[in-house]
Design an enzyme around this catalytic site. Structure first.
Site, PDB file in Angstrom:
ATOM      1  N   ASP A 120       0.815  -1.215   0.000  1.00 13.55           N
ATOM      2  CA  ASP A 120       0.000   0.000   0.000  1.00 13.55           C
ATOM      3  C   ASP A 120       0.855   1.275   0.000  1.00 13.55           C
ATOM      4  O   ASP A 120       2.050   1.251   0.314  1.00 13.55           O
ATOM      5  CB  ASP A 120      -0.885   0.028   1.256  1.00 13.55           C
ATOM      6  CG  ASP A 120      -1.968  -1.041   1.222  1.00 13.55           C
ATOM      7  OD1 ASP A 120      -1.939  -1.911   0.334  1.00 13.55           O
ATOM      8  OD2 ASP A 120      -2.838  -0.996   2.110  1.00 13.55           O
ATOM      9  N   ASP A 121       0.194   2.347  -0.336  1.00 17.35           N
ATOM     10  CA  ASP A 121       0.650   3.733  -0.100  1.00 17.35           C
ATOM     11  C   ASP A 121       1.589   4.290  -1.158  1.00 17.35           C
ATOM     12  O   ASP A 121       2.072   5.409  -1.015  1.00 17.35           O
ATOM     13  CB  ASP A 121       1.291   3.901   1.291  1.00 17.35           C
ATOM     14  CG  ASP A 121       0.328   3.648   2.423  1.00 17.35           C
ATOM     15  OD1 ASP A 121      -0.859   3.391   2.143  1.00 17.35           O
ATOM     16  OD2 ASP A 121       0.753   3.686   3.593  1.00 17.35           O
ATOM     17  N   HIS A 156      -6.415   2.979  -3.522  1.00 17.57           N
ATOM     18  CA  HIS A 156      -6.259   3.115  -2.059  1.00 17.57           C
ATOM     19  C   HIS A 156      -6.657   4.529  -1.617  1.00 17.57           C
ATOM     20  O   HIS A 156      -6.100   5.045  -0.653  1.00 17.57           O
ATOM     21  CB  HIS A 156      -4.797   2.805  -1.693  1.00 17.57           C
ATOM     22  CG  HIS A 156      -4.523   2.643  -0.220  1.00 17.57           C
ATOM     23  ND1 HIS A 156      -5.351   1.949   0.637  1.00 17.57           N
ATOM     24  CD2 HIS A 156      -3.496   3.089   0.549  1.00 17.57           C
ATOM     25  CE1 HIS A 156      -4.832   1.975   1.864  1.00 17.57           C
ATOM     26  NE2 HIS A 156      -3.719   2.668   1.844  1.00 17.57           N
ATOM     27  N   TYR A 198      -6.630   2.356   6.472  1.00 18.87           N
ATOM     28  CA  TYR A 198      -6.822   1.877   7.842  1.00 18.87           C
ATOM     29  C   TYR A 198      -7.802   0.706   7.918  1.00 18.87           C
ATOM     30  O   TYR A 198      -8.184   0.289   9.006  1.00 18.87           O
ATOM     31  CB  TYR A 198      -7.297   3.010   8.770  1.00 18.87           C
ATOM     32  CG  TYR A 198      -6.533   4.297   8.570  1.00 18.87           C
ATOM     33  CD1 TYR A 198      -5.237   4.441   9.080  1.00 18.87           C
ATOM     34  CD2 TYR A 198      -7.071   5.355   7.834  1.00 18.87           C
ATOM     35  CE1 TYR A 198      -4.505   5.612   8.876  1.00 18.87           C
ATOM     36  CE2 TYR A 198      -6.360   6.510   7.623  1.00 18.87           C
ATOM     37  CZ  TYR A 198      -5.080   6.641   8.141  1.00 18.87           C
ATOM     38  OH  TYR A 198      -4.366   7.796   7.922  1.00 18.87           O
ATOM     39  N   HIS A 245       3.355  -2.635   3.071  1.00 19.40           N
ATOM     40  CA  HIS A 245       3.472  -1.283   2.517  1.00 19.40           C
ATOM     41  C   HIS A 245       4.749  -1.185   1.710  1.00 19.40           C
ATOM     42  O   HIS A 245       5.699  -1.938   1.941  1.00 19.40           O
ATOM     43  CB  HIS A 245       3.440  -0.244   3.635  1.00 19.40           C
ATOM     44  CG  HIS A 245       2.133  -0.239   4.378  1.00 19.40           C
ATOM     45  ND1 HIS A 245       1.834  -1.196   5.329  1.00 19.40           N
ATOM     46  CD2 HIS A 245       1.036   0.553   4.270  1.00 19.40           C
ATOM     47  CE1 HIS A 245       0.601  -0.957   5.789  1.00 19.40           C
ATOM     48  NE2 HIS A 245       0.102   0.089   5.165  1.00 19.40           N
ATOM     49  N   HIS A 287      -5.716   9.321   1.256  1.00 20.73           N
ATOM     50  CA  HIS A 287      -5.573   8.471   2.445  1.00 20.73           C
ATOM     51  C   HIS A 287      -6.268   9.047   3.681  1.00 20.73           C
ATOM     52  O   HIS A 287      -5.709   9.051   4.780  1.00 20.73           O
ATOM     53  CB  HIS A 287      -4.082   8.243   2.750  1.00 20.73           C
ATOM     54  CG  HIS A 287      -3.809   6.912   3.400  1.00 20.73           C
ATOM     55  ND1 HIS A 287      -3.933   6.703   4.755  1.00 20.73           N
ATOM     56  CD2 HIS A 287      -3.419   5.724   2.889  1.00 20.73           C
ATOM     57  CE1 HIS A 287      -3.613   5.444   5.033  1.00 20.73           C
ATOM     58  NE2 HIS A 287      -3.309   4.836   3.920  1.00 20.73           N
TER      59      HIS A 287
HETATM   60 ZN   LIG Z   1      -2.505   3.011   3.500  1.00 20.74          ZN
END
Ligand SMILES: [Zn+2]
Length: 323
Positions: A43-44, A94, A135, A187, A98
């Site tokens: 992720d991210d 995603h 989250y 991540h 965020h």
């Molecule tokens: Zn995230």
């Protein structure tokens, strides 16, 4: 376009398999025997700082993964989205910034999801079919917006804890607990995660497990479908874009525009208790009560359906494959 993408994917898979054999000495991904498939997720991203190294590590170890991108970064680093696809990864949504989506209005959530769909698609990542809420926070409003965009919500079975400072040992240990079909949260930014990738590959190989794609139909890890990266509505060479039509008390219409192929199959998963009442401009079949399969009937690539609400107005999810 599709042929070119497939050629790249095959070349990447061969390169990855060769590298995996040389460096790991374990069965490469794609070997004849896979006892099961796991969904590795990062992720991210994307970013210039971390994405290239993660992709290199995954490829060198014969792994494929789903990259849940933030729209703001897909817009800032489109070349890294393309690199993810070219490395054989799937790209998911995603959110754009965020946020805690469950604290936002439906309109704000819609903006977060729709802008990310566009940013990923514009960068060459395909139109995402998978969504991971930041989250892991979700609610009915978010789910309705996900459905509007044909997104399947993917949380996780195992949290690696990498976001919370987990050691490389702990991340490898977490991945070693993955069973068939399960998904692990990681991540792209922690150094310990990057360091864990070769050992995750070794562990999976020792158990005869392979890294797979996450099915937009089920949200579970399954064998890759061979269509290369993208993970989007572009998977398989076509995209189905769904827009709202007329709405009545008891039913509503949806309009579907297919692009990217003239010989396509669109599958719609209809959430119970809703039912498809009618379709137009397609040949429709119903392999099960909640699934519509639509193929061209010579009327072009724009078609539609009428859905009986039965108390629900959640849109079906659509996927497109090129034949
Ligand atoms: Zn995230």
């Amino acid at each position: 376009m599709r042929t070119a993408r497939l050629a790249v994917a095959v070349a990447a898979a061969l390169a990855a398999a060769t590298a995996g054999t040389l460096t790991v000495g374990a069965a490469p991904s794609g070997a004849a025997t896979c006892n099961g498939y796991v969904g590795l997720t990062f992720d991210d991203g994307p970013s210039n700082d971390h994405t290239p190294a993660v992709l290199d590590a995954l490829r060198q170890n014969g792994l494929r993964a789903t990259m849940f991108n933030e729209g703001q970064y897909a817009a800032s680093y489109p070349a890294q989205v393309k690199a993810e696809v070219d490395a054989g990864m799937w790209v998911g949504n995603h959110s754009y910034t965020h946020p805690h989506l469950t604290q936002l209005s439906q309109a704000q959530i819609d903006s977060e999801l729709s802008r990310t769909q566009q940013a990923v698609a514009s960068a060459g990542g395909g139109t995402p079919r998978l969504f991971r809420p930041p989250y892991g926070e979700t609610n009915a409003t978010l789910k309705s917006v996900e459905a509007k965009y044909g997104l399947t919500e993917v949380i996780w079975d195992i949290d690696s804890g990498d976001w919370n400072g987990a050691s490389t040992d702990a991340i490898v240990q977490a991945a070693s607990r993955l069973g068939d079909g399960q998904v692990i949260l990681m991540h792209e930014w922690p150094a310990n995660t990057l360091a864990a990738i070769p050992r995750i590959a070794q562990n999976l190989a020792s158990r005869g497990m392979c890294s797979g794609m996450i099915s937009p139909q089920t949200g579970r890890a399954v064998a890759p479908d061979g269509s290369g990266g993208g993970g989007g509505g572009g998977t398989g060479g076509c995209t189905a874009t769904v827009t709202a039509g007329q709405v009545w008390d008891d039913r509503y219409n949806l309009n579907v525009a297919v692009s990217g192929s003239g010989n396509w199959t669109v599958t719609a998963n209809v959430p119970a208790p809703e039912k498809v009442m009618a379709t137009w401009n397609v040949t429709a079949s119903y392999p099960s009560a909640q699934v519509l399969v639509a193929k061209p009937n010579g009327s072009g690539d724009n078609w539609g359906l009428t859905v009986q609400k039965n108390g629900s107005t959640t849109w079906p999810t659509f996927s497109c494959t090129s034949n």
